[in-house]
Scaffold this active site. Sequence first.
Site, PDB file in Angstrom:
ATOM      1  N   SER A  78     -15.953   5.751   1.266  1.00  0.00           N
ATOM      2  CA  SER A  78     -15.906   4.328   0.991  1.00  0.00           C
ATOM      3  C   SER A  78     -14.625   3.849   0.307  1.00  0.00           C
ATOM      4  O   SER A  78     -14.654   3.155  -0.704  1.00  0.00           O
ATOM      5  CB  SER A  78     -17.125   3.883   0.199  1.00  0.00           C
ATOM      6  N   SER A  79     -13.509   4.237   0.906  1.00  0.00           N
ATOM      7  CA  SER A  79     -12.238   3.689   0.415  1.00  0.00           C
ATOM      8  C   SER A  79     -12.238   2.166   0.580  1.00  0.00           C
ATOM      9  O   SER A  79     -11.605   1.451  -0.195  1.00  0.00           O
ATOM     10  CB  SER A  79     -11.057   4.302   1.172  1.00  0.00           C
ATOM     11  N   SER A 117       0.862  -1.194   0.000  1.00  0.00           N
ATOM     12  CA  SER A 117       0.000   0.000   0.000  1.00  0.00           C
ATOM     13  C   SER A 117       0.890   1.233   0.000  1.00  0.00           C
ATOM     14  O   SER A 117       1.629   1.470   0.958  1.00  0.00           O
ATOM     15  CB  SER A 117      -0.898   0.011   1.247  1.00  0.00           C
ATOM     16  N   ASP A 136     -22.257   0.526  -0.699  1.00  0.00           N
ATOM     17  CA  ASP A 136     -20.931   0.995  -1.097  1.00  0.00           C
ATOM     18  C   ASP A 136     -20.396   0.184  -2.271  1.00  0.00           C
ATOM     19  O   ASP A 136     -19.929   0.734  -3.266  1.00  0.00           O
ATOM     20  CB  ASP A 136     -19.953   0.903   0.089  1.00  0.00           C
TER      21      ASP A 136
HETATM   22  P1  ADP Z   1     -14.230   4.385   4.395  1.00  0.00           P
HETATM   23  O1  ADP Z   1     -14.688   3.198   3.625  1.00  0.00           O
HETATM   24  O2  ADP Z   1     -15.314   5.368   4.664  1.00  0.00           O
HETATM   25  O3  ADP Z   1     -13.031   5.062   3.798  1.00  0.00           O
HETATM   26  P2  ADP Z   1     -13.628   2.335   6.310  1.00  0.00           P
HETATM   27  O4  ADP Z   1     -13.230   2.363   7.740  1.00  0.00           O
HETATM   28  O5  ADP Z   1     -14.804   1.514   5.919  1.00  0.00           O
HETATM   29  O6  ADP Z   1     -13.784   3.845   5.841  1.00  0.00           O
HETATM   30  O7  ADP Z   1     -12.422   1.819   5.433  1.00  0.00           O
HETATM   31  C1  ADP Z   1     -11.133   2.344   5.604  1.00  0.00           C
HETATM   32  C2  ADP Z   1     -10.150   1.185   5.705  1.00  0.00           C
HETATM   33  O8  ADP Z   1      -9.940   0.610   4.386  1.00  0.00           O
HETATM   34  C3  ADP Z   1      -8.765   1.632   6.144  1.00  0.00           C
HETATM   35  O9  ADP Z   1      -8.700   1.726   7.552  1.00  0.00           O
HETATM   36  C4  ADP Z   1      -7.907   0.515   5.575  1.00  0.00           C
HETATM   37  O10 ADP Z   1      -7.983  -0.642   6.391  1.00  0.00           O
HETATM   38  C5  ADP Z   1      -8.592   0.189   4.249  1.00  0.00           C
HETATM   39  N1  ADP Z   1      -7.978   0.976   3.160  1.00  0.00           N
HETATM   40  C6  ADP Z   1      -8.561   1.926   2.418  1.00  0.00           C
HETATM   41  N2  ADP Z   1      -7.704   2.462   1.520  1.00  0.00           N
HETATM   42  C7  ADP Z   1      -6.514   1.816   1.701  1.00  0.00           C
HETATM   43  C8  ADP Z   1      -5.217   1.923   1.094  1.00  0.00           C
HETATM   44  N3  ADP Z   1      -4.974   2.804   0.136  1.00  0.00           N
HETATM   45  N4  ADP Z   1      -4.252   1.114   1.565  1.00  0.00           N
HETATM   46  C9  ADP Z   1      -4.493   0.221   2.539  1.00  0.00           C
HETATM   47  N5  ADP Z   1      -5.697   0.087   3.150  1.00  0.00           N
HETATM   48  C10 ADP Z   1      -6.691   0.872   2.746  1.00  0.00           C
HETATM   49 MG    MG Z   2     -16.081   1.706   4.336  1.00  0.00          MG
END
Ligand code: ADP
Ligand code: MG
Length: 388
Positions: free
Chosen positions: A129-130, A71, A175
Amino acid sequence: MKNTTQSANRQENFLNLNEFKSEVIIDSPGRINLIGEHIDYNGGHVLPAAIDKKIRIYLKKSNTDTCTIWSENYSTGFSFDINDVKSGAVEWQNYILGVVHYIGTIKGGFVKGFDCIIHSELPMGSGLSSSAALECGLAKGLDELFKIGLSSDEIITLSRDAEHNFVGTKCGIMDQFSVVRGKKNHLILLDCQSLKYELIKSDLDPYKLVLLNSNVSHNLASSEYNTRRQECEDALAAINNKYPSYEYLVDVPEEIVKEFKEELPEKTFNRAIYVTQENKRTLMASNALEDDLFEVFGSLLYQSHKGLSELYEVSCDELDFMVDFSKEFDFVLGSRMMGGGFGGCTINLVHEDHVSDYIENISEAYKKKFNIELSPIGVNISNGVSKI
Ligand code: ADP
Ligand code: MG
């Protein structure tokens, strides 16, 4: 190397984007949700869209049994054996492991060793929604890399299952659905029960959607998320004792929910009332948008926030302040918290001539009150996950 997290500095056995010979590159978007918050898992209607902020995922076969993931955002990587995929202690790794596992339950034996680099422009944990972008992007990428032949529906549900069972967040389907089915310049009016959806033109002219990241993320988010889900299930179970025909909370008319005011604990009752009202608001909001009734639409956003704050109790001081402050400007038609809550972004409908005034004013007031910078995020409504 098995499920070992290697942190901090880039290490020799990890992957460097400059030297990486991708066989497949995927763009996987984040999503916004205009209205219908915490409604997907209650079987109701939501109004999301994919956006032009995304996670890019680079993939190639490793030609061994080892999968290596890096990552860029975390400057961290890990490796695992494709024949030994199970959830572990590190949250972000579980998204990856979960997706690989659930692809295997649908089409076993297709995924072999692979290398993957994740590079994201989506803030994490901010309601964009990452997580779904990561899951669905990886699923799509592996589908392309190994020619698996997964359908869009399979990618949506396996990604949701990975989040439920490997990460432990009992999310709804919105999502993943938005990330996969997003369409440029369109909102998705999704019935989360039947998964039938309608695409609605997202022409808001002369208004713009402005996202403001509060840059706070209170720790409650994932535990309270699951608690809300449970409270909704409790409300439905109590109602079903008398009226056994309702499968989802949104199906129960508000008048019937009100009969349970004395019987249900106050908080459980409030959650149920919020759910029935928010589902109605979503349907009213999509009608208002189709008729260009932006003021009606904006006022529904404000009402949604009030419900989320007072009845569903998933807001926080920072988000409440941002929404209340926005009400002082007649060029802001609506504002509400977006996503699971306890931090993250607000979504705001602002006249295009006043977007920069608005950002300037609210940022200054927010900084004065909380000593935190607000981050505006410009978004355009875009297509869903795709290979580039
Ligand atoms: P959201 O979906 O609103 O961004 P979430 O808590 O559901 O919040 O998801 C975030 C989680 O997704 C992070 O804490 C991580 O575990 C994972 N994640 C998202 N983007 C990355 C990335 N670029 N690299 C590694 N993990 C990621
Ligand atoms: Mg999420």
